[in-house]
Write an enzyme that holds these catalytic residues in place. Structure first.
Site, PDB file in Angstrom:
ATOM      1  N   ASP A 228       0.832  -1.197   0.000  1.00 49.13           N
ATOM      2  CA  ASP A 228       0.000   0.000   0.000  1.00 49.13           C
ATOM      3  C   ASP A 228       0.876   1.261   0.000  1.00 49.13           C
ATOM      4  O   ASP A 228       1.847   1.349   0.755  1.00 49.13           O
ATOM      5  CB  ASP A 228      -0.858  -0.033   1.276  1.00 49.13           C
ATOM      6  CG  ASP A 228      -1.921   1.036   1.300  1.00 49.13           C
ATOM      7  OD1 ASP A 228      -2.805   0.992   0.433  1.00 49.13           O
ATOM      8  OD2 ASP A 228      -1.875   1.911   2.192  1.00 49.13           O
ATOM      9  N   GLU A 277      14.390 -15.439  -0.222  1.00 55.81           N
ATOM     10  CA  GLU A 277      14.833 -16.510   0.680  1.00 55.81           C
ATOM     11  C   GLU A 277      13.804 -17.629   0.774  1.00 55.81           C
ATOM     12  O   GLU A 277      14.104 -18.727   1.203  1.00 55.81           O
ATOM     13  CB  GLU A 277      15.006 -15.960   2.102  1.00 55.81           C
ATOM     14  CG  GLU A 277      16.255 -15.160   2.334  1.00 55.81           C
ATOM     15  CD  GLU A 277      16.202 -14.520   3.717  1.00 55.81           C
ATOM     16  OE1 GLU A 277      15.512 -15.049   4.629  1.00 55.81           O
ATOM     17  OE2 GLU A 277      16.840 -13.470   3.877  1.00 55.81           O
TER      18      GLU A 277
END
Ligand code: GLC
Length: 568
Positions: A228, A277
């Site tokens: 956002d 990751e």
């Protein structure tokens, strides 16, 4: 306030790639469906949608044929801005359910082959966030104040805001705080409502906290984040004046000292390292309002986020030349950074496109119903155009039903905070947030469990005829058009793949482009005029926004405001 999963020994929901063995970049051509939780499905009958409601409707979304679901915020929040004011980033608001419900939702979605993207709100918190409350409580010397933007006021007694910035929702972007002894104190910055204080991203604790929040949800198994106000996190050094009022008119055109500052990119580079990751290609999607698509491309450089919303496309009216230009500019600007272009026509902040296209061109905030029939016809054609473009497409809940904006909501039911601040840009966003009609003849039309039960915004009586139940099986319905379009797109990946369109000649007011891939070629013809147009039939009709297309001796009649997909 942070909730815990009851059984912490359970492994996180398995990523989809592991289930489905997917290896290619799923997000490059994904169709992503936005769920606005408060308005999607209400399982407990309190008039407000919730996570168990969303969960119960996942099979519907699987059958619709989308690849992923983006959920607007469902975190603990006082709901000053419908959940975009987060008080606890690791808790589900009781209004929406619990963390266990979120966990179950993610697991079910993955089982059904749907990915889940959650909304992350890093520009500001709620004023009820523990940090902000403590910063107020502990007074001006509190180190927690540096996590937000507190400043002394100007004027003899500090009675004037520290600078001239205006809130996106109208009025000044500063509110004066009250010191613990009851006297007026420093001012704090809020680019949106006063209940949404902006974080100070120069403070290391803020950056650390958000990296930890990312991991919290990634560990829960989410497939990505919609970020956002991704362009707002970093403010220009010294918070300089803009010099002039009516600043909202400058948004999206000029570089503002609070938007699209170069410093934001370091944040996204650090987030990308975290996303990478995790297995299964977790993604970040930027909500970034920038002056140009070229500047938007900066957010999706290879070491930053994966996608950014294409608001220039959303803001383009139903006009062949304008559409062709925005399509070209969008594709051209994403190619150098090797990011997919995205396409979007509606979301929870703008007037639904079925209503926009039934009105004269006038931006994304329209307050009149306009010509409903025209709007729907163009909306159906616009959707087929969007779904034939290379890249990823975003759908907003209810557009598959052809829902119009509700333009006649009485003022007393409205909840959009900028409506009450009057001068704001978006005061009428409630019109696209009216709960979805699922079935039956009596409100809330299956949104909640009981006929005659509540819904947080009233639904128009004619929505009985627009419900999922009413449209299912009707070959002329908008729902069946979406289902067919998404089925064709899934069966023929060439429709969304790549980053090229080849424009072909056609009569004025029409668009014709070809899409080539190893799996086959397609032509898409679009007639944006209000008249029938005769063109050479390029191949075999795959799908048509008006239901059928007349083809005679190699010539096709394109109906007014229509799109046809052709296999060639
Ligand atoms: C984004 C959201 C909007 C919200 C604003 C403040 O633009 O999409 O709904 O009001 O941010 O968080």
């Amino acid at each position: 306030m942070t909730q815990n999963l009851a059984d912490t020994s359970r492994p996180a929901a398995a990523p989809i790639a592991a289930n489905a063995g997917a290896t290619r970049d799923w997000w490059r051509d994904a169709v992503i469906y936005q769920v606005y939780p408060r308005s999607f499905a209400d399982a407990n009958g309190d008039g407000m949608g919730d996570l168990p409601g969303v969960r119960s409707r996942l099979p519907y979304l699987r059958d619709l044929g989308v690849d992923a679901v983006w959920l607007s915020p469902f975190y603990a929040s006082p709901q000053a801005d419908a959940g975009y004011d987060v008080a606890d980033y690791r808790a589900v608001d009781p209004m929406f359910g619990s963390l266990l419900d979120a966990d179950a939702l993610i697991r079910d979605a993955h089982q059904l082959g749907l990915r889940i993207i959650v909304d992350l709100v890093p520009n500001h918190s709620s004023d009820q966030h523990e940090w902000f409350q403590r910063a107020l409580r502990d007074g001006p010397a509190s180190p927690l104040r540096d996590r937000y933007h507190f400043r002394p006021g100007k004027g003899e007694n500090g009675e004037l805001p520290p600078n001239d910035w205006e809130s996106i929702f109208g009025g000044p972007a500063w509110t004066r705080s009250t010191d613990p002894d009851g006297t007026p104190g420093d001012w704090y910055l809020h680019l949106f409502a006063p209940e949404q204080p902006d974080f100070n991203w120069e403070n290391a604790a803020v950056a650390d906290e958000f990296r930890s929040i990312l991991r919290f949800w990634l560990d829960m198994g989410v497939d990505g984040f919609r970020i956002d106000v991704a362009h707002g996190l970093v403010k220009a050094q010294g918070l300089p004046d803009i010099g002039g009022s009516d600043q909202l008119k400058l948004l999206g055109n000029d570089v503002m000292p609070f938007f699209d500052q170069d410093g934001v990119h370091e944040i996204y580079r650090s987030w990308r390292r975290i996303l990478d990751e995790y297995p299964g290609q977790r993604i970040g999607v930027a909500e970034a309002w920038t002056p140009t698509v070229q500047r938007t491309a900066n957010y999706v450089r290879p070491d930053e986020l994966h996608q950014a919303f294409n608001f220039q496309y959303l803001g383009t009216h139903w006009d062949a030349a304008a559409l062709r230009e925005v399509i070209d500019v969008s594709l051209d600007s994403m190619r150098p950074v090797d990011a997919p272009t995205t396409w979007v026509l509606s979301n929870h902040d703008v007037t639904r496109h079925a209503t926009r296209f039934g009105n004269p061109p006038g931006g994304t905030q329209i307050r009149t119903a306009g010509d409903r029939e025209l709007g729907l016809r163009r909306a159906r054609a616009a959707t087929l155009l969007m779904l034939a473009l290379p890249g990823s497409a975003y759908l907003y809940q209810g557009e598959e039903l052809g829902l119009p904006d509700v333009t006649d909501l009485p003022d007393e039911v409205r909840q959009d905070p900028s409506f009450f601040r009057q001068a704001g840009q978006d005061g009428f966003r409630d019109g696209c947030r009216v709960p979805i009609p699922w079935s039956g003849t009596e409100a809330p039309y299956g949104f909640g469990p009981t006929a005659g039960g509540p819904s947080w915004l009233p639904q128009p009586a004619e929505w009985a005829g627009l419900s999922v139940e009413a449209q299912t099986g009707d070959p002329t319905s908008t729902l069946e058009l979406y289902r067919s379009a998404l089925a064709v797109r899934r069966a023929t990946p060439a429709l969304g793949a790549g980053s090229e369109v080849t424009w072909l000649d056609g009569p004025e007011g029409t668009l014709t482009f070809r899409r080539d891939s190893a799996e086959g070629s397609f032509v898409c013809t679009v007639n944006t005029t209000g008249e029938k147009v005769l063109v050479g039939a390029p191949g075999r009709v795959l799908l048509c926004s008006t239901g059928s297309v007349e083809v005679n001796a190699g010539e096709a009649v394109l109906e007014a405001d229509s799109t046809v997909w052709w296999a060639v």
